[in-house]
Design an enzyme around this catalytic site. Structure first.
Site, PDB file in Angstrom:
ATOM      1  N   GLU A 118     -16.422   4.190   3.827  1.00 61.31           N
ATOM      2  CA  GLU A 118     -15.222   4.585   3.432  1.00 61.31           C
ATOM      3  C   GLU A 118     -15.051   5.204   1.852  1.00 61.31           C
ATOM      4  OE1 GLU A 118     -11.906   1.384   2.723  1.00 61.31           O
ATOM      5  OE2 GLU A 118     -13.604  -0.214   3.644  1.00 61.31           O
ATOM      6  N   ASP A 121     -14.111   6.920   6.371  1.00 53.75           N
ATOM      7  CA  ASP A 121     -12.435   6.604   6.604  1.00 53.75           C
ATOM      8  C   ASP A 121     -11.296   6.598   5.060  1.00 53.75           C
ATOM      9  OD1 ASP A 121      -9.972   5.156   6.897  1.00 53.75           O
ATOM     10  OD2 ASP A 121     -11.325   2.739   6.645  1.00 53.75           O
ATOM     11  N   HIS A 166      -7.290   4.951   2.436  1.00 53.60           N
ATOM     12  CA  HIS A 166      -6.584   4.047   0.235  1.00 53.60           C
ATOM     13  C   HIS A 166      -6.825   5.836  -0.288  1.00 53.60           C
ATOM     14  CE1 HIS A 166      -6.103   0.379   1.491  1.00 53.60           C
ATOM     15  NE2 HIS A 166      -6.745   0.260   1.992  1.00 53.60           N
ATOM     16  N   ASN A 200       0.934  -1.404   0.186  1.00 58.31           N
ATOM     17  CA  ASN A 200      -0.049   0.379  -0.291  1.00 58.31           C
ATOM     18  C   ASN A 200       0.969   1.245  -0.415  1.00 58.31           C
ATOM     19  OD1 ASN A 200      -2.579  -1.222   0.406  1.00 58.31           O
ATOM     20  ND2 ASN A 200      -1.916  -1.948   2.150  1.00 58.31           N
ATOM     21  N   HIS A 258     -14.864  -0.776   5.737  1.00 53.52           N
ATOM     22  CA  HIS A 258     -13.675  -2.426   6.207  1.00 53.52           C
ATOM     23  C   HIS A 258     -14.084  -2.768   7.358  1.00 53.52           C
ATOM     24  CE1 HIS A 258      -9.438  -2.935   8.147  1.00 53.52           C
ATOM     25  NE2 HIS A 258      -9.119  -2.830   6.885  1.00 53.52           N
ATOM     26  N   SER A 289     -11.665  -0.433   0.217  1.00 50.63           N
ATOM     27  CA  SER A 289      -9.991  -1.598  -0.016  1.00 50.63           C
ATOM     28  C   SER A 289      -9.879  -2.864  -0.732  1.00 50.63           C
ATOM     29  CB  SER A 289     -10.396  -1.848   1.310  1.00 50.63           C
ATOM     30  OG  SER A 289     -10.870  -2.436   1.885  1.00 50.63           O
ATOM     31  N   LYS A 301      -0.129   3.808   4.327  1.00 56.94           N
ATOM     32  CA  LYS A 301      -0.873   3.255   3.323  1.00 56.94           C
ATOM     33  C   LYS A 301       0.172   4.440   2.455  1.00 56.94           C
ATOM     34  CE  LYS A 301      -4.772   0.982   4.508  1.00 56.94           C
ATOM     35  NZ  LYS A 301      -3.806  -0.645   5.522  1.00 56.94           N
TER      36      LYS A 301
END
Length: 389
Positions: A173, A202, A205, A44, A130, A177, A235
């Protein structure tokens, strides 16, 4: 232990059994595993921060100055002036009223959802959020429903049915992910305002890799004042730990009552000092070029998928997935890639739904022509074997 051992035995004889592999030194987009060099498509570290010689030197200098550990939990002795400076820099960088550092992204998400929703409030979460967010919802004991992935029409229907006097949360998110696609952030913000719901986003990424100055998917948006924003440093920022951004009262409540914060050893001060350097690097010409190179490589990966007829998801992020269907096909795809010098990991149920096993390729700014040539060789082998979901 009898019941657990039965489950363990069944898992060992299935295609879902997970094995721990120790990697060696990584550099210039490559990784050593079991003494062999591979192109690294499982990390990541999207901007190749850990491959950057000058940033590595700054990390080493930070350890020399601050040492290797924090020495305690934040409220005891673990919070340093380096931590304080990082919190203040994140507030300024992201436009958040207050920021609290956490030991991990999992702890940040779990703390928020286990603590913040009130007893009579209801949580509406995207079906693909997640495991850390799911764990937080489960621990909270509050009512929650999971709407179809990125289906804001269903979310609006559910919000509309709830009485106006019932508090509501929307959880998603920024970049998902397992699929790499992005949430419809503008629409989530609109719905949060329309139905007086609090939004928890969130952006693990997205932070560092996307948006103006690497500010993630929130960069173009004005977040509601009561929104909660979490992200990890593990990440694109190439480090460890995480943070929560929110209003002052929310941050104070987490600091006072969240066991994930109170009883966890603080991230090392050296990492906080290093992260200050990484955030500064993001806005330099070199940092901007790294994000541009990442986007070019993402486009290149999409072209490979299209050329070989690989089933995938519409993703503009560094997470690119080759959907293989069965766990057997996903395992074979990962095996073929290793044979061609590419390290990529098969993702199988229960992490993803049955029938959607895939190999996840994490694209990096460090990947060049040789890395993509190895990928192309692997896809040719899979095509010849007829493994194209």
């Amino acid at each position: 232990m009898k019941e657990l051992l039965q489950r363990l035995t069944a898992r060992r004889h299935s295609t879902q059994y997970r094995r721990l592999r120790a990697r060696g030194h990584s550099e210039a987009g490559r990784v050593a595993v079991d003494g062999k060099q591979y192109w690294q498509f499982a990390s990541n570290d999207y901007l190749a921060v850990n491959d950057h010689p000058q940033l590595r030197q700054l990390a080493a200098q930070a350890v020399l100055q601050w040492g290797s550990g924090s020495g305690g939990s934040p409220l005891v002795t673990g919070h340093s002036t380096a931590h304080q400076a990082l919190q203040e820099r994140l507030q300024q960088w992201l436009g958040s009223e207050h920021v609290l550092l956490m030991s991990s992204g999992f702890a940040a998400n779990q703390a928020c959802l286990a603590l913040l929703p009130e007893t009579d409030e209801k949580i509406f979460a995207d079906r693909l959020v997640h495991a850390s967010l799911i764990s937080g919802m489960q621990q909270s004991g509050k009512r929650f429903r999971r709407f179809r992935h990125n289906d804001t029409s269903q979310l609006q229907q559910w919000l509309h049915r709830e009485p106006s006097n019932i508090g509501k949360w929307i959880v998603s998110e920024g970049v998902f992910s397992m699929d790499g696609d992005q949430a419809p952030v503008a629409e989530l913000i609109r719905l949060a305002r329309q139905y007086q719901a609090r939004l928890l986003l969130d952006d693990a990424h997205g932070i560092g890799a996307l948006g103006e100055a690497g500010r993630g998917i929130v960069a173009p948006h004005k977040m509601p004042n009561d929104a909660v924003y979490t992200a990890t440093f593990g990440k694109a920022l190439g480090c460890h730990g995480a943070f929560i951004g929110a209003d002052a009262e929310t941050i104070d409540a987490i600091q006072q009552f969240a066991p994930e914060y109170i009883y966890s050893t603080a991230m090392p001060a050296s990492q906080a000092a290093f992260l200050l350097e990484v955030i500064s690097w993001l806005v330099t010409a070199e940092g901007i070029e790294a994000r541009q190179r990442l986007q070019q490589n993402i486009h290149r990966m999409r072209q490979l998928f299209e050329h070989f007829g690989i089933a995938t998801v519409a993703s503009e992020s560094a997470i690119q997935v080759a959907i293989m269907g069965s766990s057997e096909n996903a395992n074979r795809c990962a095996e073929v890639m290793r044979e061609q010098g590419v390290w990529a990991v098969a993702i199988r149920p229960p992490t993803v739904a049955e029938g959607s096993a895939r190999v996840r390729f994490c694209v990096s700014a460090a990947h060049g022509n040789e890395a993509f040539a190895a990928l192309e060789r692997g896809f040719k082998v899979l095509r010849d074997e007829g493994i194209q979901h």
